[in-house]
Design an enzyme around this catalytic site. Structure first.
Site, PDB file in Angstrom:
ATOM      1  N   ASN A  10       0.881  -1.162   0.000  1.00  9.25           N
ATOM      2  CA  ASN A  10       0.000   0.000   0.000  1.00  9.25           C
ATOM      3  C   ASN A  10       0.923   1.218   0.000  1.00  9.25           C
ATOM      4  O   ASN A  10       1.489   1.569   1.030  1.00  9.25           O
ATOM      5  CB  ASN A  10      -0.894  -0.012   1.245  1.00  9.25           C
ATOM      6  CG  ASN A  10      -1.700   1.266   1.390  1.00  9.25           C
ATOM      7  OD1 ASN A  10      -1.771   2.073   0.461  1.00  9.25           O
ATOM      8  ND2 ASN A  10      -2.305   1.461   2.553  1.00  9.25           N
ATOM      9  N   TRP A  11       1.089   1.794  -1.176  1.00 13.67           N
ATOM     10  CA  TRP A  11       2.039   2.905  -1.307  1.00 13.67           C
ATOM     11  C   TRP A  11       1.533   4.186  -0.643  1.00 13.67           C
ATOM     12  O   TRP A  11       2.303   5.114  -0.442  1.00 13.67           O
ATOM     13  CB  TRP A  11       2.319   3.175  -2.798  1.00 13.67           C
ATOM     14  CG  TRP A  11       3.136   2.124  -3.474  1.00 13.67           C
ATOM     15  CD1 TRP A  11       3.469   0.877  -3.008  1.00 13.67           C
ATOM     16  CD2 TRP A  11       3.750   2.236  -4.777  1.00 13.67           C
ATOM     17  NE1 TRP A  11       4.235   0.211  -3.928  1.00 13.67           N
ATOM     18  CE2 TRP A  11       4.426   1.015  -5.030  1.00 13.67           C
ATOM     19  CE3 TRP A  11       3.777   3.232  -5.756  1.00 13.67           C
ATOM     20  CZ2 TRP A  11       5.135   0.793  -6.214  1.00 13.67           C
ATOM     21  CZ3 TRP A  11       4.478   2.998  -6.924  1.00 13.67           C
ATOM     22  CH2 TRP A  11       5.160   1.791  -7.155  1.00 13.67           C
ATOM     23  N   LYS A  12       0.231   4.258  -0.371  1.00 11.04           N
ATOM     24  CA  LYS A  12      -0.362   5.480   0.189  1.00 11.04           C
ATOM     25  C   LYS A  12      -0.067   6.674  -0.738  1.00 11.04           C
ATOM     26  O   LYS A  12       0.026   6.485  -1.948  1.00 11.04           O
ATOM     27  CB  LYS A  12       0.116   5.707   1.630  1.00 11.04           C
ATOM     28  CG  LYS A  12      -0.083   4.437   2.481  1.00 11.04           C
ATOM     29  CD  LYS A  12       0.080   4.657   3.943  1.00 11.04           C
ATOM     30  CE  LYS A  12      -0.167   3.347   4.700  1.00 11.04           C
ATOM     31  NZ  LYS A  12      -0.099   3.498   6.136  1.00 11.04           N
ATOM     32  N   HIS A  95      -9.485   1.553   4.120  1.00 13.24           N
ATOM     33  CA  HIS A  95      -8.269   1.713   4.934  1.00 13.24           C
ATOM     34  C   HIS A  95      -8.573   2.686   6.078  1.00 13.24           C
ATOM     35  O   HIS A  95      -9.320   3.646   5.897  1.00 13.24           O
ATOM     36  CB  HIS A  95      -7.109   2.226   4.073  1.00 13.24           C
ATOM     37  CG  HIS A  95      -5.796   2.136   4.791  1.00 13.24           C
ATOM     38  ND1 HIS A  95      -5.386   3.074   5.692  1.00 13.24           N
ATOM     39  CD2 HIS A  95      -4.825   1.195   4.756  1.00 13.24           C
ATOM     40  CE1 HIS A  95      -4.204   2.714   6.192  1.00 13.24           C
ATOM     41  NE2 HIS A  95      -3.839   1.578   5.629  1.00 13.24           N
ATOM     42  N   GLU A  97      -6.997   5.035   7.259  1.00 14.65           N
ATOM     43  CA  GLU A  97      -6.718   6.444   6.945  1.00 14.65           C
ATOM     44  C   GLU A  97      -7.887   7.069   6.196  1.00 14.65           C
ATOM     45  O   GLU A  97      -8.182   8.257   6.362  1.00 14.65           O
ATOM     46  CB  GLU A  97      -5.408   6.547   6.145  1.00 14.65           C
ATOM     47  CG  GLU A  97      -4.211   6.275   7.049  1.00 14.65           C
ATOM     48  CD  GLU A  97      -2.994   5.725   6.324  1.00 14.65           C
ATOM     49  OE1 GLU A  97      -2.947   5.777   5.085  1.00 14.65           O
ATOM     50  OE2 GLU A  97      -2.087   5.226   7.026  1.00 14.65           O
ATOM     51  N   GLU A 167      -6.095  -4.594  10.136  1.00 18.60           N
ATOM     52  CA  GLU A 167      -5.095  -3.564  10.415  1.00 18.60           C
ATOM     53  C   GLU A 167      -5.461  -2.809  11.682  1.00 18.60           C
ATOM     54  O   GLU A 167      -6.269  -1.875  11.647  1.00 18.60           O
ATOM     55  CB  GLU A 167      -5.035  -2.555   9.256  1.00 18.60           C
ATOM     56  CG  GLU A 167      -4.585  -3.149   7.947  1.00 18.60           C
ATOM     57  CD  GLU A 167      -3.830  -2.116   7.110  1.00 18.60           C
ATOM     58  OE1 GLU A 167      -2.766  -2.451   6.607  1.00 18.60           O
ATOM     59  OE2 GLU A 167      -4.301  -0.967   6.997  1.00 18.60           O
ATOM     60  N   GLY A 173       1.640   2.936  10.738  1.00 12.01           N
ATOM     61  CA  GLY A 173       2.557   4.064  10.630  1.00 12.01           C
ATOM     62  C   GLY A 173       3.157   4.483  11.959  1.00 12.01           C
ATOM     63  O   GLY A 173       3.773   5.536  12.067  1.00 12.01           O
ATOM     64  N   SER A 213       2.500  -1.863   9.944  1.00 11.71           N
ATOM     65  CA  SER A 213       3.940  -1.904  10.222  1.00 11.71           C
ATOM     66  C   SER A 213       4.535  -3.303  10.068  1.00 11.71           C
ATOM     67  O   SER A 213       5.474  -3.651  10.779  1.00 11.71           O
ATOM     68  CB  SER A 213       4.232  -1.318  11.601  1.00 11.71           C
ATOM     69  OG  SER A 213       3.803   0.033  11.648  1.00 11.71           O
ATOM     70  N   GLY A 235       4.956   1.294   4.698  1.00  7.07           N
ATOM     71  CA  GLY A 235       6.280   1.841   4.423  1.00  7.07           C
ATOM     72  C   GLY A 235       7.256   0.878   3.759  1.00  7.07           C
ATOM     73  O   GLY A 235       7.990   1.261   2.838  1.00  7.07           O
TER      74      GLY A 235
HETATM   75  C1  3PY Z   1       0.780   0.072   7.334  1.00  6.99           C
HETATM   76  O1  3PY Z   1       1.543  -0.895   7.218  1.00  6.99           O
HETATM   77  O2  3PY Z   1       1.025   1.005   8.092  1.00  6.99           O
HETATM   78  C2  3PY Z   1      -0.462   0.130   6.566  1.00  6.99           C
HETATM   79  O3  3PY Z   1      -1.308   0.932   6.837  1.00  6.99           O
HETATM   80  C3  3PY Z   1      -0.653  -0.802   5.453  1.00  6.99           C
HETATM   81  O4  3PY Z   1      -1.850  -0.557   4.806  1.00  6.99           O
END
Ligand code: 3PY
Length: 250
Positions: A10-12, A95, A97, A167, A173, A213, A235
């Site tokens: 997930n590149w965000k 997600h 976020e 998640e 993050g 993470s 990340g």
């Molecule tokens: C993370 O690994 O922080 C994520 O939100 C993956 O989607």
């Protein structure tokens, strides 16, 4: 039959199209021997590049969100058909976020999932509790509710195109990772809910990922758990060597 393990990046909101071209060129050789399914979910503006470059490779491309209407006066939004037409295969929905910063609700997550599935996309539906919810002991109820509402009106046949990503918000993050035991416990609860709605066979066949993470150091332990069928990677998905370590651990 063993479920399909999926490692999805997930590149965000990272990487311009030019930067994406460089990263995809690094990823292709790094993950070519994967035994799991490999997905990169990129910003909309990187999708054309990602699809073109990964053609004929084992990397599948996904978007990070999709609107629920087919077309019309929704300035700034992107429809499922638009993604399909580009050759995009996957899309993340819900997600945390998006839920936190863009007012997504369980209801809009459900609408987006349905629109994506009906257009032929595969969806990665994210669920997970906040730190406060975990401390109050309502993780199971919360995740049950999120999962059930997200899947409302999704058919048993469509479940073949559904991935659930657990998640925990407190692990996103923040550098904090759920322990492998915490990840396993909630992933197993998610599978149980799927079983209640769709039956045992669908539950056993559905890929349930852990996200939050997950990185090159902790992936092996998390992925060793029986109900953790891969990961949604933040990340660490932006660094080809790290992403490759995770892919090769699955
Ligand atoms: C993370 O690994 O922080 C994520 O939100 C993956 O989607």
């Amino acid at each position: 039959a063993k479920r399909k393990a999926i490692i999805a990046g997930n590149w965000k909101m990272n990487k311009t199209a030019s930067e994406a071209a460089v990263l995809v060129d690094e990823l292709i050789p790094a993950v070519k021997d994967a035994s799991c399914e490999v997905v990169i979910c990129t910003p909309y503006t990187d999708l054309v590049t990602a699809v073109a470059k990964t053609k004929g490779t084992n990397i599948h491309v996904g978007a990070e969100n999709v609107h629920f209407e087919k077309s019309g006066a929704f300035t700034g939004e992107i429809s499922a058909d638009m993604l399909v037409d580009l050759g995009v295969e996957y899309v993340i929905v819900g997600h945390s976020e998006r839920r936190q910063y863009f007012a997504e609700t369980d209801q809009t997550v459900n609408k987006r999932a349905l629109a994506a599935l009906n257009a032929g996309l595969k969806v990665i539906i994210c669920v997970g509790e906040s730190l406060q919810q975990r401390e109050e002991g309502v993780t199971e109820e919360l995740v049950r509710m999120q999962t059930k509402i997200a899947l409302r009106d999704v058919t048993a046949e469509q479940m073949a195109n559904v991935v659930i990503a657990y998640e925990p918000i407190w692990a996103i993050g923040t550098g904090k990772t759920a322990t492998a035991e915490q990840a396993e416990e909630v992933c197993a609860q998610i599978r149980k809910v799927i079983g209640e709605v769709y039956g045992e066979a669908v539950a056993e066949a559905t890929t349930v990922q852990y996200g939050g993470s997950m990185n090159a150091k902790n992936c092996e332990e998390l992925l060793s758990k029986k109900d953790v069928d891969g990961g949604l990677i933040g990340g660490a998905s932006l660094k080809a060597p790290d992403f490759a370590v995770i892919v090769n651990a699955a």
